[in-house]
Design an enzyme around this catalytic site. Structure first.
Site, mmCIF file in Angstrom:
data_model
loop_
_atom_site.group_PDB
_atom_site.id
_atom_site.type_symbol
_atom_site.label_atom_id
_atom_site.label_comp_id
_atom_site.label_asym_id
_atom_site.label_seq_id
_atom_site.Cartn_x
_atom_site.Cartn_y
_atom_site.Cartn_z
ATOM 1 N N GLU A 77 -4.675 23.501 -9.430
ATOM 2 C CA GLU A 77 -3.716 23.186 -10.490
ATOM 3 C C GLU A 77 -4.270 22.018 -11.299
ATOM 4 O OE1 GLU A 77 0.731 21.202 -10.854
ATOM 5 O OE2 GLU A 77 0.186 22.244 -8.995
ATOM 6 N N ASP A 113 5.656 12.868 -14.008
ATOM 7 C CA ASP A 113 4.562 12.305 -13.222
ATOM 8 C C ASP A 113 4.907 10.935 -12.651
ATOM 9 O OD1 ASP A 113 3.188 14.532 -13.989
ATOM 10 O OD2 ASP A 113 2.056 13.546 -15.570
#
Length: 268
Positions: free
Chosen positions: A50, A61
């Protein structure tokens, strides 16, 4: 068209283990090293790679990944670099590569063109954390046309109606968010992840892989006891940051070591 991602997960299960999906940001600490790092994942047992293109407003994130992507942006990463990096990686490994991207860069590039360029570079599909299936008609059409996987997210707070939409629209696997919040390491995974996987199966999900908060082999093993695979990012980014490719390889092997499961080896 056959999903390369589904095929990789199926092969892992046939080998008696859950799938391991490893995340790294593109361009960290530089473009060439990020290519080498992705290939290091492939060489040390990941089933699916990924890759995360750096983005200026990474709402999902955690701190470690944000710092890595900000460095990549500061070093000059541009959207066009994604396809160059991807082509270099996919020309050197058969491990399928999916891209986890926020939606705005796809829109800016043009949805259909993005799909075509992703396919031409050898990509297997997209994980799209900030767009839902009911808002993604153009991407669903483009991915159907190109055979790319479209991987949507499900969260513990998702309603049954939402889970029905996600499972019916997703291919490859459903990205199953283990706990509410941003990415990063946690001492204990939220019990809601197990419940969520069960709910996804009730709604017909083919494969459900759990991400966010998984940082060690013991947590990987716990996840594949009930899910089809485990997704790890922060621990891999930290390994690359702190010890380069050598430590990344060591950490990857250790995490992959948590994937063998009686659940798969017994055919359940």
């Amino acid at each position: 068209m056959v999903s390369r991602v589904e095929d990789a997960i199926r092969k892992a299960h046939d080998a008696g283990r859950g799938a391991f999906i490893g995340y790294l940001p593109i361009g960290f600490p530089d473009l060439q090293t990020s290519i080498d790092a992705a290939l290091t994942l492939a060489d040390n047992g990941v089933d699916v790679i990924e890759l995360g293109p750096p983005y200026s407003d990474p709402v999902m994130d955690g701190e470690v990944i944000q710092q890595a992507t900000q460095l990549a942006l500061a070093n000059g990463y541009r959207t066009r670099d994604l396809f160059t990096v991807l082509k270099e990686i996919t020309s050197r490994t058969d491990v399928p590569v999916v891209v986890m991207t926020y939606w705005n860069p796809v829109l800016q590039h043009g949805v259909g063109q993005y799909a075509d360029d992703l396919l031409a570079a050898g990509g297997a599909g997209l994980i799209t954390p900030d767009i839902t299936p009911d808002s993604a008609a153009e991407w669903i059409a483009a991915s159907t046309r190109t055979g790319l996987d479209r991987i949507f997210l499900a969260a513990p707070t998702s309603t049954d109606t939402r889970l029905e939409l996600v499972t019916s629209a997703s291919t490859g696997f459903v990205y199953t968010v283990s706990t509410m919040g941003i990415t990063g390491e946690r001492a204990a995974l939220d019990r809601a992840a197990r419940t969520l996987v069960g709910r996804l199966r009730e709604h017909g999900a083919g494969y459900a892989c759990v991400g966010i908060g998984i940082s060690n082999p013991e947590q990987v093993a716990a996840v594949v006891d009930y899910a089809d695979g485990a997704i790890v990012g922060t621990a891999l980014v930290k390994a690359l940051r702190d010890g380069g490719l050598e430590q990344l390889a060591e950490t990857t092997r250790a995490l992959v070591g948590g994937t063998p499961s009686a659940r798969f080896s017994t055919g359940n």
